[in-house]
Design a protein around this motif. Structure first.
Motif, PDB file in Angstrom:
ATOM      1  N   THR A 135       0.835  -1.191   0.000  1.00  0.00           N
ATOM      2  CA  THR A 135       0.000   0.000   0.000  1.00  0.00           C
ATOM      3  C   THR A 135       0.860   1.226   0.000  1.00  0.00           C
ATOM      4  N   THR A 136       0.299   2.307  -0.457  1.00  0.00           N
ATOM      5  CA  THR A 136       1.018   3.572  -0.446  1.00  0.00           C
ATOM      6  C   THR A 136       0.517   4.425   0.698  1.00  0.00           C
ATOM      7  N   GLN A 137       1.425   5.047   1.396  1.00  0.00           N
ATOM      8  CA  GLN A 137       1.065   5.926   2.496  1.00  0.00           C
ATOM      9  C   GLN A 137       1.828   7.217   2.324  1.00  0.00           C
ATOM     10  N   THR A 138       1.142   8.289   2.202  1.00  0.00           N
ATOM     11  CA  THR A 138       1.802   9.575   2.068  1.00  0.00           C
ATOM     12  C   THR A 138       1.125  10.580   2.983  1.00  0.00           C
ATOM     13  N   GLN A 139       1.837  11.615   3.237  1.00  0.00           N
ATOM     14  CA  GLN A 139       1.272  12.718   3.998  1.00  0.00           C
ATOM     15  C   GLN A 139       1.839  13.991   3.402  1.00  0.00           C
ATOM     16  N   ALA A 140       1.465  15.098   3.970  1.00  0.00           N
ATOM     17  CA  ALA A 140       1.954  16.374   3.437  1.00  0.00           C
ATOM     18  C   ALA A 140       3.463  16.360   3.387  1.00  0.00           C
ATOM     19  N   VAL A 149      21.648   5.476   5.251  1.00  0.00           N
ATOM     20  CA  VAL A 149      22.979   5.835   5.765  1.00  0.00           C
ATOM     21  C   VAL A 149      22.994   6.178   7.241  1.00  0.00           C
ATOM     22  N   VAL A 150      21.841   6.536   7.820  1.00  0.00           N
ATOM     23  CA  VAL A 150      21.746   6.736   9.264  1.00  0.00           C
ATOM     24  C   VAL A 150      20.418   6.136   9.732  1.00  0.00           C
ATOM     25  N   ASP A 151      20.302   5.855  11.009  1.00  0.00           N
ATOM     26  CA  ASP A 151      19.049   5.323  11.536  1.00  0.00           C
ATOM     27  C   ASP A 151      17.981   6.410  11.496  1.00  0.00           C
ATOM     28  N   GLY A 152      16.730   6.014  11.266  1.00  0.00           N
ATOM     29  CA  GLY A 152      15.684   7.018  11.181  1.00  0.00           C
ATOM     30  C   GLY A 152      14.292   6.445  11.241  1.00  0.00           C
ATOM     31  N   THR A 153      13.316   7.348  11.063  1.00  0.00           N
ATOM     32  CA  THR A 153      11.898   6.997  11.066  1.00  0.00           C
ATOM     33  C   THR A 153      11.268   7.457   9.756  1.00  0.00           C
ATOM     34  N   VAL A 154      10.479   6.592   9.124  1.00  0.00           N
ATOM     35  CA  VAL A 154       9.866   6.908   7.834  1.00  0.00           C
ATOM     36  C   VAL A 154       8.821   8.017   7.995  1.00  0.00           C
ATOM     37  N   VAL A 155       8.932   9.063   7.167  1.00  0.00           N
ATOM     38  CA  VAL A 155       7.959  10.161   7.176  1.00  0.00           C
ATOM     39  C   VAL A 155       7.165  10.215   5.872  1.00  0.00           C
ATOM     40  N   GLU A 156       7.664   9.556   4.829  1.00  0.00           N
ATOM     41  CA  GLU A 156       6.934   9.451   3.561  1.00  0.00           C
ATOM     42  C   GLU A 156       7.200   8.058   2.996  1.00  0.00           C
ATOM     43  N   ALA A 157       6.170   7.420   2.501  1.00  0.00           N
ATOM     44  CA  ALA A 157       6.342   6.071   1.952  1.00  0.00           C
ATOM     45  C   ALA A 157       5.428   5.875   0.764  1.00  0.00           C
ATOM     46  N   GLU A 158       6.013   5.517  -0.348  1.00  0.00           N
ATOM     47  CA  GLU A 158       5.248   5.201  -1.550  1.00  0.00           C
ATOM     48  C   GLU A 158       5.694   3.834  -2.036  1.00  0.00           C
ATOM     49  N   TYR A 159       4.984   2.810  -1.541  1.00  0.00           N
ATOM     50  CA  TYR A 159       5.342   1.421  -1.858  1.00  0.00           C
ATOM     51  C   TYR A 159       6.783   1.134  -1.460  1.00  0.00           C
ATOM     52  N   LEU A 160       7.189   1.633  -0.320  1.00  0.00           N
ATOM     53  CA  LEU A 160       8.590   1.545   0.109  1.00  0.00           C
ATOM     54  C   LEU A 160       8.887   0.169   0.691  1.00  0.00           C
ATOM     55  N   GLU A 203       8.128  -4.157   4.113  1.00  0.00           N
ATOM     56  CA  GLU A 203       7.380  -2.959   3.741  1.00  0.00           C
ATOM     57  C   GLU A 203       7.505  -1.943   4.872  1.00  0.00           C
ATOM     58  N   LYS A 204       7.801  -0.705   4.516  1.00  0.00           N
ATOM     59  CA  LYS A 204       7.982   0.342   5.516  1.00  0.00           C
ATOM     60  C   LYS A 204       6.851   1.361   5.396  1.00  0.00           C
ATOM     61  N   ALA A 205       6.007   1.398   6.412  1.00  0.00           N
ATOM     62  CA  ALA A 205       4.909   2.353   6.449  1.00  0.00           C
ATOM     63  C   ALA A 205       5.345   3.592   7.212  1.00  0.00           C
ATOM     64  N   LEU A 206       4.463   4.585   7.255  1.00  0.00           N
ATOM     65  CA  LEU A 206       4.773   5.808   7.999  1.00  0.00           C
ATOM     66  C   LEU A 206       5.044   5.466   9.453  1.00  0.00           C
ATOM     67  N   PHE A 209      18.979  -1.355   2.752  1.00  0.00           N
ATOM     68  CA  PHE A 209      18.893  -0.651   1.481  1.00  0.00           C
ATOM     69  C   PHE A 209      17.511  -0.820   0.871  1.00  0.00           C
ATOM     70  N   VAL A 210      17.139   0.135   0.036  1.00  0.00           N
ATOM     71  CA  VAL A 210      15.812   0.157  -0.567  1.00  0.00           C
ATOM     72  C   VAL A 210      15.807  -0.726  -1.816  1.00  0.00           C
ATOM     73  N   VAL A 211      14.812  -1.603  -1.905  1.00  0.00           N
ATOM     74  CA  VAL A 211      14.707  -2.466  -3.080  1.00  0.00           C
ATOM     75  C   VAL A 211      13.570  -2.040  -4.000  1.00  0.00           C
ATOM     76  N   ALA A 212      12.602  -1.316  -3.474  1.00  0.00           N
ATOM     77  CA  ALA A 212      11.476  -0.893  -4.314  1.00  0.00           C
ATOM     78  C   ALA A 212      10.798   0.307  -3.681  1.00  0.00           C
ATOM     79  N   GLY A 213      10.116   1.064  -4.522  1.00  0.00           N
ATOM     80  CA  GLY A 213       9.368   2.208  -4.034  1.00  0.00           C
ATOM     81  C   GLY A 213      10.245   3.404  -3.755  1.00  0.00           C
ATOM     82  N   ALA A 214       9.644   4.389  -3.115  1.00  0.00           N
ATOM     83  CA  ALA A 214      10.350   5.616  -2.778  1.00  0.00           C
ATOM     84  C   ALA A 214       9.797   6.148  -1.473  1.00  0.00           C
ATOM     85  N   GLY A 215      10.514   7.067  -0.867  1.00  0.00           N
ATOM     86  CA  GLY A 215      10.052   7.644   0.381  1.00  0.00           C
ATOM     87  C   GLY A 215      11.085   8.557   0.984  1.00  0.00           C
TER      88      GLY A 215
END
Length: 801
Positions: A9-14, A142-153, A168-171, A180-186
């Protein structure tokens, strides 16, 4: 054909604008910057300290202080070794550090950071806490973090967790550096930077200037441990015996003691090994080859199987659009419109979609997207579910014809025929199910075939021919259609045999390993199959190198004995590889092999010389202790012995070209020659000493004894150099001859006779020394031939090349 797909699923926000310039400055002021360890592992101070304060330098410094206390400055000439060892080691490692650091800046991942609403590429060290970092397929976290935008990530964390399936990485989901990312963007917000992030550890390990995990250095360390255990008791006994000699004052005893102990220290072996490795880094750096782990130079020299991906390795990374072939009389306008919409919907297009976009640019007015499924190497297709004006929902997919179309169908057979000519073929189709349906795509209706041209690298054939000549087996493993891969490899004229579709390989581990070992070309290989193939080849006893540039190569690159990434490839591949070809030139690999063989082969020669010297010095000291006689040399004598039998020749031999194939068993082979040769030289030198020594304590008689004994030692030791230098080339013969001529000058020139305490006036003693030296040379020559017959060592007298 039905393909099982995971619902995404795709999850996006502003859109998060990221930090402002003021917020970035504030975090930098607070030290919340992504400071990482030095790329080359050691600072300048560490390098200086490591090269100056060594155990060998400490031993030589103590002996130097004792010799200088006697007032005989010329006998302290061996102290120059302390300066030379330290200076050469520091200079070469600093050169290598500079090369490594400058190339690492080019080859490292450059994260895309969004600040004030604008995304730009930055150096990894410029990340601050709370930065928003954009990612797409192939990008490294490259650094640890939290997903703020996810489009099929989807993120592959297998390098950290061992889990094989992408996550799959949701918001709000956490992401860890090293994945590393294999598909989607975010995008994700940095929550840990600097030493708190796993990236700090990853960087320190990935780009560290080190000599660890090397068979060569481990072998040398094993030899040095044995030498240390021999040196301690023999050294103590030598000190006691020399200090209790009846005719010696304390000065003469100290000089005799130093003369016995100095040659037992293999002062140049570690230095020359470090210099050889460091020069390898510098030489390869000039060819835009980044060596991220120093033993990688040695590693590729030992490789007997190279697994190469086709795209980006044998062929150039980009592709060009060839033609669009409609299926069943479909309308070109409809297919073209769908392709433009697919291009518009793909935020991070791969090489195939970029080639399509060059012919069919993104639509100005995008259709509403109900669902998207990004391309992954595991699925072999991508697509989107659109709301098409006046037609409602339509599911359009693009991917491999042999995956999407039913086997044996006319379109599948036509695609196979086109691919057999070395072209890349994609199928454009409408699907029965929405692309995010777990059973997508369901039944597909072929609409057109897209033919893409791929250009073979101009240096690929020459490089593959080199590997074949050097008996290095090549395995081409690609995710592309097997027929297309086979056509490309056959066109290079090196790899033969039928290309095998990896989907038909047996599932049994033993049968799988056998099939991989016996086949050279594979198509339709999934990322996890690539990893399994590397493991299968290793299970068959092979040393495996893996080359690649895409995110689908990461797992195999990590597990291979030697991972080689292309500089233009995904950041994740560069992060896990041990060697990065920054200019993407596959033809650089033979130079890496050459450097590895130069290091291994030449250091083995050098080790023979140093081990021989240590053995004959320890044996001579032991015999002197057993007979309780004065040591036959002064420190200056053992110093000049080392000049032309070891020091200068060893340095030149360690840097010379060497294309001999690497073999395991470094320590065993060195001992096969060095140990018996050292025994021969030490025994005959001591026999000479017993035959020519007299009870006359005068300086003249002692110098004549020193000189005759030294003559025996030098003749025999020079012949060790003569056999180690084989197979001969003109310059190696010249090196041996120059060594003999240098000693002839030292022994006969009145000036050198005076400063080195030599006297050739006793012809009988000199005749004895020279005769036994020749006997030693004959025995060493016999040892060389016997070693070849007994142990199977190559008996090549003269180089054919």
């Amino acid at each position: 054909m039905v393909w099982q797909a995971c619902p995404v699923t795709t999850q996006t926000q502003a859109r998060d604008p990221g930090l402002s310039a003021a917020e970035v400055a504030d975090r930098i002021a607070q030290g919340q910057l992504n400071h990482l360890p030095p790329r080359s592992g050691r600072t300048v101070a560490d390098i200086v300290r490591a090269n100056v304060f060594t155990r060998i330098n400490a031993i030589l410094a103590v002996l130097l202080a004792l010799v200088l206390a006697t007032g005989s400055w010329i006998n302290g000439a061996f102290g120059l070794l302390i300066i030379a060892n330290s200076a050469i080691g520091i200079i070469q490692e600093l050169r290598a550090k500079h090369t490594l650091d400058s190339l690492a800046v080019v080859g490292e991942a450059r994260p895309r950071i969004r600040r004030d609403g604008v995304a730009r590429d930055h150096a990894r060290d410029e990340i601050v806490l709370d930065d928003v970092i954009e990612v797409g397929p192939g990008d490294q976290i490259v650094v640890d973090g939290t997903v703020v935008e996810a489009e099929y990530l989807e993120v592959d964390e297998s390098l950290l967790t061992g889990e094989s399936d992408p996550e799959e990485k949701a918001l709000g989901a956490a992401v860890m550096s090293g994945s590393f990312v294999v598909a989607g963007a975010g995008a994700y917000r940095a929550t840990k930077v600097g030493s708190e992030s796993y990236a700090a550890q990853l960087t320190a390990e990935a780009a560290k200037f080190t000599l660890v995990k090397s068979e060569l250095t481990q072998g040398i360390n094993s030899i040095l441990k044995v030498i240390t255990w021999v040196l301690i008791p023999v050294g103590v006994a030598t000190i006691v015996v020399q200090l209790t000699q009846a005719h010696n004052d304390w000065r003469r005893s100290v000089l005799a003691m130093a003369g016995a102990l100095v040659p037992m220290v293999p002062e140049g072996l570690i230095l020359l090994t470090s210099v050889a490795f460091a020069l390898g880094v510098v030489r390869l750096g000039r060819r835009n080859c980044l060596v991220q782990e120093l033993p990688a130079i040695e590693g590729l020299a030992r490789v007997d199987v190279v697994c190469a991906d086709k795209t980006g390795t044998l062929t150039e990374n980009g592709m060009t659009f060839g033609e669009l072939r409609l299926v069943d009389g479909g309308g070109e306008a409809e297919v073209a419109a769908a392709l433009q919409q697919l291009v518009a919907a793909d935020a991070r297009p791969n090489a195939s979609m970029q080639a399509i976009a060059a012919r069919y640019p993104a639509a100005q007015q995008a259709w509403p997207v109900l669902a998207k499924l990004p391309f992954t190497s595991a699925k072999k297709w991508s697509g989107a579910t659109f709301v098409v004006p006046d037609r409602g929902a339509q599911n359009w997919v693009v991917g491999a014809p042999d995956v999407l179309a039913p086997a044996g169908s006319p379109v599948a057979l036509e695609a196979e025929r086109i691919a057999s000519g070395g072209l890349r073929v994609l199928l454009v189709a409408t699907a029965e199910r929405p692309v995010d349906d777990p059973l997508a795509p369901g039944t597909v209706t072929p609409r057109a075939l897209i033919v893409l041209n791929q250009k073979i690298r101009p240096d690929a054939a020459e490089t593959l021919a080199y590997f074949a000549e050097q008996r290095v087996q090549l395995k081409v493993i690609s995710g592309d259609n097997a027929a297309s891969v086979g056509a490309v490899t056959r066109s290079l004229g090196v790899v033969s045999g039928t290309a095998v579709d990896a989907r038909t390989l047996p599932t049994d581990a033993v049968e799988f390993a056998t099939a991989v070992d016996e086949t050279d070309v594979f198509g339709r290989v999934t990322p996890h199959q690539k990893r399994a193939m590397v493991a299968a080849l290793q299970s068959k006893g092979h040393t495996v190198a893996m080359t690649g540039d895409g995110v689908n190569d990461v797992l195999a690159l990590k597990d291979a004995d030697l991972g080689v990434a292309m500089g233009s490839g995904a950041a994740a591949t560069r992060a896990v590889a041990k060697i990065v070809l920054l200019d993407d030139r596959f033809a650089t690999l033979p130079h890496v092999v050459g450097e590895g063989r130069r290091v291994i082969g030449n250091i083995e020669r050098v080790a023979n010389l140093f081990l021989t010297k240590t053995i004959y010095s320890a044996l001579l000291a032991l015999l002197v202790v057993l007979w309780r006689v004065q040591f036959p040399f002064l420190p200056i004598h053992v110093t000049i012995t080392g000049w032309f039998t070891i020091g200068i020749p060893a340095f030149l031999l360690s840097l010379a070209p060497n294309n001999e194939q690497a073999r395991p068993g470094f320590v065993r082979r060195v001992l096969q020659l060095g140990l018996p040769a050292g025994i021969v030289v030490g025994t005959l030198t001591f026999i000479t000493y017993l035959l020519v020594r007299t009870d006359d304590p005068s300086a003249v008689a002692m110098q004549q004894t020193y000189t005759a004994t030294l003559a025996c030692l030098i003749v025999a030791a020079t012949w060790v150099l003569a056999v180690v230098a084989r197979p001969y080339r003109w310059w190696r013969v010249g090196l041996v001859m120059l060594s003999l001529l240098a000693y002839l000058l030292i022994f006969t020139w009145p000036f050198t006779q005076s400063i080195f305490f030599l006297d050739i006036g006793n012809r009988a003693a000199m005749g004895t020394g020279l005769l036994l030296g020749v006997v030693g040379a004959v025995l060493i020559e016999a040892l060389w031939w016997i070693r070849g017959k007994v142990f199977g060592a190559p008996l090549v007298f003269w180089s054919r090349s």
